[in-house]
Design an enzyme around this catalytic site. Sequence first.
Site, PDB file in Angstrom:
ATOM      1  N   CYS A   2      -3.265 -24.448  35.857  1.00  0.00           N
ATOM      2  CA  CYS A   2      -4.233 -23.380  36.112  1.00  0.00           C
ATOM      3  C   CYS A   2      -3.976 -22.208  35.181  1.00  0.00           C
ATOM      4  O   CYS A   2      -2.863 -21.985  34.730  1.00  0.00           O
ATOM      5  CB  CYS A   2      -4.208 -22.867  37.541  1.00  0.00           C
ATOM      6  SG  CYS A   2      -4.308 -24.133  38.787  1.00  0.00           S
ATOM      7  N   ARG A  27      -5.167 -25.168  30.326  1.00  0.00           N
ATOM      8  CA  ARG A  27      -4.291 -25.211  31.490  1.00  0.00           C
ATOM      9  C   ARG A  27      -4.936 -25.923  32.681  1.00  0.00           C
ATOM     10  O   ARG A  27      -4.274 -26.191  33.688  1.00  0.00           O
ATOM     11  CB  ARG A  27      -3.940 -23.794  31.933  1.00  0.00           C
ATOM     12  CG  ARG A  27      -3.054 -23.112  30.959  1.00  0.00           C
ATOM     13  CD  ARG A  27      -2.796 -21.696  31.361  1.00  0.00           C
ATOM     14  NE  ARG A  27      -1.647 -21.229  30.671  1.00  0.00           N
ATOM     15  CZ  ARG A  27      -0.417 -21.260  31.145  1.00  0.00           C
ATOM     16  NH1 ARG A  27      -0.176 -21.699  32.352  1.00  0.00           N
ATOM     17  NH2 ARG A  27       0.582 -20.848  30.417  1.00  0.00           N
ATOM     18  N   TRP A  74      -6.487 -26.576  37.816  1.00  0.00           N
ATOM     19  CA  TRP A  74      -6.062 -27.978  37.779  1.00  0.00           C
ATOM     20  C   TRP A  74      -5.600 -28.267  39.199  1.00  0.00           C
ATOM     21  O   TRP A  74      -4.590 -27.730  39.648  1.00  0.00           O
ATOM     22  CB  TRP A  74      -4.936 -28.172  36.779  1.00  0.00           C
ATOM     23  CG  TRP A  74      -4.510 -29.598  36.629  1.00  0.00           C
ATOM     24  CD1 TRP A  74      -5.073 -30.539  35.837  1.00  0.00           C
ATOM     25  CD2 TRP A  74      -3.412 -30.244  37.307  1.00  0.00           C
ATOM     26  NE1 TRP A  74      -4.408 -31.732  35.979  1.00  0.00           N
ATOM     27  CE2 TRP A  74      -3.382 -31.577  36.871  1.00  0.00           C
ATOM     28  CE3 TRP A  74      -2.466 -29.824  38.229  1.00  0.00           C
ATOM     29  CZ2 TRP A  74      -2.448 -32.496  37.326  1.00  0.00           C
ATOM     30  CZ3 TRP A  74      -1.525 -30.727  38.688  1.00  0.00           C
ATOM     31  CH2 TRP A  74      -1.526 -32.051  38.233  1.00  0.00           C
ATOM     32  N   ASN A  98      -1.619 -19.703  40.199  1.00  0.00           N
ATOM     33  CA  ASN A  98      -1.149 -20.871  39.454  1.00  0.00           C
ATOM     34  C   ASN A  98       0.181 -21.265  40.061  1.00  0.00           C
ATOM     35  O   ASN A  98       1.101 -20.448  40.074  1.00  0.00           O
ATOM     36  CB  ASN A  98      -0.993 -20.495  37.965  1.00  0.00           C
ATOM     37  CG  ASN A  98      -0.277 -21.575  37.178  1.00  0.00           C
ATOM     38  OD1 ASN A  98      -0.282 -22.744  37.576  1.00  0.00           O
ATOM     39  ND2 ASN A  98       0.345 -21.198  36.072  1.00  0.00           N
ATOM     40  N   GLY A  99       0.293 -22.478  40.560  1.00  0.00           N
ATOM     41  CA  GLY A  99       1.563 -22.916  41.161  1.00  0.00           C
ATOM     42  C   GLY A  99       1.302 -23.660  42.453  1.00  0.00           C
ATOM     43  O   GLY A  99       0.178 -24.098  42.717  1.00  0.00           O
ATOM     44  N   GLU A 478       5.021 -44.003  22.931  1.00  0.00           N
ATOM     45  CA  GLU A 478       4.079 -42.925  22.607  1.00  0.00           C
ATOM     46  C   GLU A 478       2.660 -43.489  22.369  1.00  0.00           C
ATOM     47  O   GLU A 478       1.679 -42.911  22.818  1.00  0.00           O
ATOM     48  CB  GLU A 478       4.600 -42.148  21.387  1.00  0.00           C
ATOM     49  CG  GLU A 478       3.714 -41.043  20.870  1.00  0.00           C
ATOM     50  CD  GLU A 478       3.407 -39.931  21.883  1.00  0.00           C
ATOM     51  OE1 GLU A 478       3.992 -39.909  22.965  1.00  0.00           O
ATOM     52  OE2 GLU A 478       2.536 -39.107  21.571  1.00  0.00           O
ATOM     53  N   LYS A 482      -0.658 -42.538  24.566  1.00  0.00           N
ATOM     54  CA  LYS A 482      -1.883 -41.998  23.969  1.00  0.00           C
ATOM     55  C   LYS A 482      -3.092 -42.803  24.436  1.00  0.00           C
ATOM     56  O   LYS A 482      -4.118 -42.244  24.776  1.00  0.00           O
ATOM     57  CB  LYS A 482      -1.836 -42.031  22.426  1.00  0.00           C
ATOM     58  CG  LYS A 482      -0.935 -41.044  21.735  1.00  0.00           C
ATOM     59  CD  LYS A 482      -1.380 -39.618  21.782  1.00  0.00           C
ATOM     60  CE  LYS A 482      -0.744 -38.916  22.943  1.00  0.00           C
ATOM     61  NZ  LYS A 482       0.478 -38.198  22.684  1.00  0.00           N
ATOM     62  N   GLU A 485      -3.867 -42.200  28.214  1.00  0.00           N
ATOM     63  CA  GLU A 485      -4.282 -40.813  28.438  1.00  0.00           C
ATOM     64  C   GLU A 485      -5.731 -40.564  27.999  1.00  0.00           C
ATOM     65  O   GLU A 485      -6.469 -39.834  28.648  1.00  0.00           O
ATOM     66  CB  GLU A 485      -3.319 -39.948  27.611  1.00  0.00           C
ATOM     67  CG  GLU A 485      -3.541 -38.475  27.646  1.00  0.00           C
ATOM     68  CD  GLU A 485      -2.450 -37.730  26.878  1.00  0.00           C
ATOM     69  OE1 GLU A 485      -1.897 -38.292  25.907  1.00  0.00           O
ATOM     70  OE2 GLU A 485      -2.153 -36.593  27.245  1.00  0.00           O
ATOM     71  N   HIS A 501      12.328 -60.597  29.943  1.00  0.00           N
ATOM     72  CA  HIS A 501      12.950 -60.308  31.243  1.00  0.00           C
ATOM     73  C   HIS A 501      11.924 -59.933  32.301  1.00  0.00           C
ATOM     74  O   HIS A 501      12.268 -59.332  33.311  1.00  0.00           O
ATOM     75  CB  HIS A 501      13.996 -59.195  31.076  1.00  0.00           C
ATOM     76  CG  HIS A 501      15.081 -59.580  30.123  1.00  0.00           C
ATOM     77  ND1 HIS A 501      16.012 -60.547  30.423  1.00  0.00           N
ATOM     78  CD2 HIS A 501      15.347 -59.174  28.858  1.00  0.00           C
ATOM     79  CE1 HIS A 501      16.822 -60.708  29.390  1.00  0.00           C
ATOM     80  NE2 HIS A 501      16.439 -59.892  28.419  1.00  0.00           N
ATOM     81  N   LYS A 601      -3.368 -29.287  29.366  1.00  0.00           N
ATOM     82  CA  LYS A 601      -2.481 -29.192  28.205  1.00  0.00           C
ATOM     83  C   LYS A 601      -1.110 -28.655  28.593  1.00  0.00           C
ATOM     84  O   LYS A 601      -0.101 -29.115  28.105  1.00  0.00           O
ATOM     85  CB  LYS A 601      -3.147 -28.272  27.160  1.00  0.00           C
ATOM     86  CG  LYS A 601      -2.378 -28.141  25.868  1.00  0.00           C
ATOM     87  CD  LYS A 601      -2.395 -29.431  25.100  1.00  0.00           C
ATOM     88  CE  LYS A 601      -1.601 -29.362  23.817  1.00  0.00           C
ATOM     89  NZ  LYS A 601      -1.254 -30.714  23.326  1.00  0.00           N
TER      90      LYS A 601
HETATM   91  O1  M6R Z   1       4.105 -28.756  26.425  1.00  0.00           O
HETATM   92  P1  M6R Z   1       5.044 -29.919  26.583  1.00  0.00           P
HETATM   93  O2  M6R Z   1       5.420 -30.534  25.292  1.00  0.00           O
HETATM   94  O3  M6R Z   1       6.269 -29.548  27.397  1.00  0.00           O
HETATM   95  O4  M6R Z   1       4.228 -30.968  27.428  1.00  0.00           O
HETATM   96  C1  M6R Z   1       4.839 -32.132  27.897  1.00  0.00           C
HETATM   97  C2  M6R Z   1       3.818 -33.168  28.309  1.00  0.00           C
HETATM   98  O5  M6R Z   1       3.029 -32.693  29.366  1.00  0.00           O
HETATM   99  C3  M6R Z   1       2.891 -33.580  27.163  1.00  0.00           C
HETATM  100  O6  M6R Z   1       3.614 -34.017  26.059  1.00  0.00           O
HETATM  101  C4  M6R Z   1       1.944 -34.706  27.614  1.00  0.00           C
HETATM  102  O7  M6R Z   1       2.655 -35.846  27.882  1.00  0.00           O
HETATM  103  C5  M6R Z   1       0.879 -34.944  26.526  1.00  0.00           C
HETATM  104  N1  M6R Z   1      -0.417 -34.648  27.064  1.00  0.00           N
HETATM  105  C6  M6R Z   1       0.836 -36.335  26.020  1.00  0.00           C
HETATM  106  O8  M6R Z   1      -0.094 -36.467  24.997  1.00  0.00           O
END
Ligand code: M6R
Length: 606
Positions: A2, A27, A74, A98-99, A478, A482, A485, A501, A601
């Site tokens: 948020c 956010r 959020w 926020n929290g 990674e 991606k 996500e 395994h 983000k």
């Molecule tokens: O701001 P940060 O690097 O601490 O964020 C960590 C994760 O939330 C962030 O890397 C998230 O996994 C990404 N959206 C992945 O693309």
Amino acid sequence: MCGIIGISSNKPVSANIINSLKKLEYRGYDSAGIATLSDGQINEVKSEGRVDNLENNFDLKNLRGNIGIGHVRWATHGIPNSLNAHPHSSHNVSVVHNGIIENSTILKKHLINKGHEFKSQTDTEVIVHLITENLKTSELEEAITKTLEQLDGSFALGIVFRDIPDLIVGARRGSPLAVGYGPNENYLGSDSYALKSMTNKITYLDDGEFCVVKKDQVLFFNEDGKKINKKILEMSSNETNYDKGDFKHFMAKEIEEQPITIKTGIKEYIDNVNKEINIFNFPWKIEEIKSITLIGCGTAYHSCLMAKYWFEELTNLDVSIDIASEFRYRKNRFKKDTLYVFVSQSGETADTYAALDLCNKNSMKTCAIVNVIESSIARDSNFVLPIHCGPEIGVASTKAFLGQILVLYILALKLGSLRNEIEKKEYQEKIKDLKDLPGLIEKTLSYDNDIQAISSTFNEAKGSMFLGRGYSYPIALEGALKLKELSYVHAEGYPAGEMKHGPLALIEEGMPVVVLAPKDSYYKKTISNLQEVVARGAKVLLITNKSKDEVVSENIWETIEVENTNDDLFPFLLTIPLQKLAYYSALKKGYDIDKPRNLAKSVTVE
Ligand code: M6R
């Protein structure tokens, strides 16, 4: 997560609140709302979805009031709809939050017994009613102190009062909050980014503190309600480009910016004349560091995993890595000779911050690798190594990942050289190779069309797997992250050698499997694992480096070749096609690439 904004001014505030909320959408973006004060009343407007929806649904130009608060959400408690959107208001008090309030259920029961009526499913609404209740018997500052004492959990708050119409109260515990100073107006915001277009003069609240923001004065208080003085920081005013330019999405732009990211990182840390790495003001002697623990979340955690391989290879130190949300609640054996490294693009991730805080409380050596240098994680670490990427707006982390692994690699090289684990000649060779990296990334970026075509298969499949060994394993994780996500399709990253395994049972005819196999020391082993999935019907997309060598298998579905470099640097190049694969899959599906569903983000809740 948020985002919060508050403005106290001598002129109407709604337009600037809207502008700031748009900046804060990274956010959270499942609902948005504003409350202003005018003519002895609280004017509250809120909508499900983006700030654009709020603008379309209400005549905000005519929303009166020289004081107001705004919020992008959020969802944590309560589904994302307009009822649960912030602000939440009683007849007298309006709150943005926020929290998470962990004792909201108990507080709510207690407040209902006192006759308070609740409209939403949120935890935030208890704050509104607690303040309303406490104001019946106490003056403002005392009522705020009492309310904050009653709350368990984490929060950043912005609060306005119908009956005290010349001020906004801000409070912080756990979640970040900043105050900004402007001409005839002052601000409250989740971060300096939200305030940047209005001011570069900022004060960050520390945990437990609250503030009273008037148009011509800001007062700060500690958790006991005693007045305190705080410093005003001048933020760098270099206007960075927050524009998409000619790109359709920020993500596409950020992928293409990666040669610049790497070039800038190299310029910042490498003295090419003397073939030396400059890490100035490193606060510890090399003998004081016997082990390293790297901590992060999501993509940043993948950077930590990547770094583990390099640190082990180049420094011969003991290296452990941890997901921040696990580290913070485990019984850790803190060691004075361990360097704790916190990796975070935003520098505000709640779990990573909590892990840092734990280390600080145990007087450990802490180092932050961040993009946002004004962030909480940067401010509260002993030492900061910025990644110098510029703002990353797309929720999916791309250039920040390459920026993080670059700085981690440079740190590993430097520590390896200081510990005499790398011969001078080899050290200088590796520095020299780094210089070529931006160009190699640029070339790899130009292989585009194949990936566009390939992406359809991933969208049509039930699921997919991403496999790699050694240096390629973190990149496989990674790549899978991606894809899930952005395209909302199931994707699993796995060490190629682990397939037999268990996960091999998932392979069926036509399942797309990405195999990362550069011709490094793991190559032959990875190719054997590749054969095992091909034999079970997988459609293998092999990502390797260019060479005239042997045909790996006749049954490979597609091959993408990246440029040649030394083994340490392949991870940078292998990442590029995986980012593009995820991008094009989401593009084909018509999904919101920069703001994927359910995500944000900056993850400022745990
Ligand atoms: O701001 P940060 O690097 O601490 O964020 C960590 C994760 O939330 C962030 O890397 C998230 O996994 C990404 N959206 C992945 O693309």
